[in-house]
Motif scaffolding. Sequence first.
Motif, PDB file in Angstrom:
ATOM      1  N   LYS A  10      10.215   0.149 -10.232  1.00  0.00           N
ATOM      2  CA  LYS A  10       9.875   0.629  -8.887  1.00  0.00           C
ATOM      3  C   LYS A  10       9.339   2.059  -8.908  1.00  0.00           C
ATOM      4  O   LYS A  10       8.439   2.400  -8.163  1.00  0.00           O
ATOM      5  CB  LYS A  10      11.099   0.573  -7.975  1.00  0.00           C
ATOM      6  CG  LYS A  10      11.549  -0.812  -7.632  1.00  0.00           C
ATOM      7  CD  LYS A  10      12.811  -0.762  -6.796  1.00  0.00           C
ATOM      8  CE  LYS A  10      13.381  -2.141  -6.571  1.00  0.00           C
ATOM      9  NZ  LYS A  10      14.679  -2.084  -5.878  1.00  0.00           N
ATOM     10  N   VAL A  11       9.914   2.898  -9.762  1.00  0.00           N
ATOM     11  CA  VAL A  11       9.573   4.317  -9.740  1.00  0.00           C
ATOM     12  C   VAL A  11       8.379   4.661 -10.626  1.00  0.00           C
ATOM     13  O   VAL A  11       7.681   5.639 -10.365  1.00  0.00           O
ATOM     14  CB  VAL A  11      10.810   5.172 -10.086  1.00  0.00           C
ATOM     15  CG1 VAL A  11      11.113   5.145 -11.562  1.00  0.00           C
ATOM     16  CG2 VAL A  11      10.642   6.587  -9.592  1.00  0.00           C
ATOM     17  N   MET A  12       8.118   3.897 -11.654  1.00  0.00           N
ATOM     18  CA  MET A  12       7.047   4.252 -12.586  1.00  0.00           C
ATOM     19  C   MET A  12       5.667   4.348 -11.935  1.00  0.00           C
ATOM     20  O   MET A  12       4.899   5.245 -12.281  1.00  0.00           O
ATOM     21  CB  MET A  12       7.027   3.302 -13.787  1.00  0.00           C
ATOM     22  CG  MET A  12       8.075   3.673 -14.821  1.00  0.00           C
ATOM     23  SD  MET A  12       8.190   5.444 -15.203  1.00  0.00           S
ATOM     24  CE  MET A  12       6.609   5.769 -15.924  1.00  0.00           C
ATOM     25  N   PRO A  13       5.294   3.496 -10.999  1.00  0.00           N
ATOM     26  CA  PRO A  13       3.993   3.697 -10.349  1.00  0.00           C
ATOM     27  C   PRO A  13       3.905   5.032  -9.613  1.00  0.00           C
ATOM     28  O   PRO A  13       2.849   5.677  -9.599  1.00  0.00           O
ATOM     29  CB  PRO A  13       3.884   2.517  -9.378  1.00  0.00           C
ATOM     30  CG  PRO A  13       4.766   1.463  -9.970  1.00  0.00           C
ATOM     31  CD  PRO A  13       5.897   2.222 -10.606  1.00  0.00           C
ATOM     32  N   VAL A  14       4.995   5.477  -9.045  1.00  0.00           N
ATOM     33  CA  VAL A  14       5.023   6.770  -8.343  1.00  0.00           C
ATOM     34  C   VAL A  14       4.859   7.905  -9.358  1.00  0.00           C
ATOM     35  O   VAL A  14       4.089   8.849  -9.139  1.00  0.00           O
ATOM     36  CB  VAL A  14       6.331   6.923  -7.537  1.00  0.00           C
ATOM     37  CG1 VAL A  14       6.431   8.304  -6.923  1.00  0.00           C
ATOM     38  CG2 VAL A  14       6.433   5.837  -6.484  1.00  0.00           C
ATOM     39  N   VAL A  15       5.577   7.808 -10.469  1.00  0.00           N
ATOM     40  CA  VAL A  15       5.483   8.826 -11.520  1.00  0.00           C
ATOM     41  C   VAL A  15       4.065   8.854 -12.089  1.00  0.00           C
ATOM     42  O   VAL A  15       3.472   9.924 -12.270  1.00  0.00           O
ATOM     43  CB  VAL A  15       6.529   8.565 -12.631  1.00  0.00           C
ATOM     44  CG1 VAL A  15       6.299   9.477 -13.824  1.00  0.00           C
ATOM     45  CG2 VAL A  15       7.934   8.723 -12.082  1.00  0.00           C
ATOM     46  N   ALA A  16       3.512   7.683 -12.370  1.00  0.00           N
ATOM     47  CA  ALA A  16       2.159   7.608 -12.930  1.00  0.00           C
ATOM     48  C   ALA A  16       1.134   8.209 -11.973  1.00  0.00           C
ATOM     49  O   ALA A  16       0.219   8.924 -12.400  1.00  0.00           O
ATOM     50  CB  ALA A  16       1.801   6.170 -13.264  1.00  0.00           C
ATOM     51  N   ALA A  17       1.278   7.945 -10.690  1.00  0.00           N
ATOM     52  CA  ALA A  17       0.348   8.503  -9.700  1.00  0.00           C
ATOM     53  C   ALA A  17       0.455  10.028  -9.663  1.00  0.00           C
ATOM     54  O   ALA A  17      -0.565  10.727  -9.582  1.00  0.00           O
ATOM     55  CB  ALA A  17       0.625   7.906  -8.322  1.00  0.00           C
ATOM     56  N   HIS A  18       1.675  10.547  -9.737  1.00  0.00           N
ATOM     57  CA  HIS A  18       1.868  11.998  -9.734  1.00  0.00           C
ATOM     58  C   HIS A  18       1.247  12.625 -10.981  1.00  0.00           C
ATOM     59  O   HIS A  18       0.545  13.643 -10.896  1.00  0.00           O
ATOM     60  CB  HIS A  18       3.350  12.334  -9.648  1.00  0.00           C
ATOM     61  CG  HIS A  18       3.636  13.794  -9.688  1.00  0.00           C
ATOM     62  ND1 HIS A  18       3.362  14.635  -8.626  1.00  0.00           N
ATOM     63  CD2 HIS A  18       4.141  14.579 -10.667  1.00  0.00           C
ATOM     64  CE1 HIS A  18       3.687  15.873  -8.957  1.00  0.00           C
ATOM     65  NE2 HIS A  18       4.160  15.864 -10.184  1.00  0.00           N
ATOM     66  N   LEU A  19       1.483  12.016 -12.128  1.00  0.00           N
ATOM     67  CA  LEU A  19       0.913  12.549 -13.366  1.00  0.00           C
ATOM     68  C   LEU A  19      -0.617  12.505 -13.351  1.00  0.00           C
ATOM     69  O   LEU A  19      -1.272  13.413 -13.874  1.00  0.00           O
ATOM     70  CB  LEU A  19       1.453  11.794 -14.575  1.00  0.00           C
ATOM     71  CG  LEU A  19       2.932  12.036 -14.871  1.00  0.00           C
ATOM     72  CD1 LEU A  19       3.398  11.149 -16.017  1.00  0.00           C
ATOM     73  CD2 LEU A  19       3.209  13.495 -15.165  1.00  0.00           C
ATOM     74  N   ALA A  20      -1.191  11.496 -12.740  1.00  0.00           N
ATOM     75  CA  ALA A  20      -2.654  11.421 -12.617  1.00  0.00           C
ATOM     76  C   ALA A  20      -3.174  12.576 -11.766  1.00  0.00           C
ATOM     77  O   ALA A  20      -4.221  13.169 -12.071  1.00  0.00           O
ATOM     78  CB  ALA A  20      -3.076  10.081 -12.032  1.00  0.00           C
ATOM     79  N   LYS A  21      -2.448  12.923 -10.718  1.00  0.00           N
ATOM     80  CA  LYS A  21      -2.839  14.056  -9.871  1.00  0.00           C
ATOM     81  C   LYS A  21      -2.791  15.360 -10.672  1.00  0.00           C
ATOM     82  O   LYS A  21      -3.691  16.198 -10.567  1.00  0.00           O
ATOM     83  CB  LYS A  21      -1.913  14.169  -8.659  1.00  0.00           C
ATOM     84  CG  LYS A  21      -2.070  13.055  -7.660  1.00  0.00           C
ATOM     85  CD  LYS A  21      -1.045  13.197  -6.550  1.00  0.00           C
ATOM     86  CE  LYS A  21      -1.136  12.092  -5.537  1.00  0.00           C
ATOM     87  NZ  LYS A  21      -0.155  12.261  -4.452  1.00  0.00           N
TER      88      LYS A  21
END
Length: 78
Positions: A10-21
């Motif tokens: 559940k959390v990894m897509p949020v983390v990945a999106a933040h790291l992309a930013k």
Amino acid sequence: MATDPSEYDKVMPVVAAHLAKVERAVGRTRTSHARQPYATVRQALVEALRDEDAQRVPPQVVDEFARWISEDPGMLPF
């Protein structure tokens, strides 16, 4: 403390999106401010992170990215 493995998914897509930013902000700053004075680079990076809505980066990480961009932008891992 044990964590339910389903929470990871559940959390990894949020983390990945933040790291992309963060990566976009660092990349833009590197392109526009490579080898400029540290203070100038750091301010530009803070603004780029804010533009990307990624301002929750720890100050020590911002400092290190700014130092790399200022001194040797080729050292960045991406």
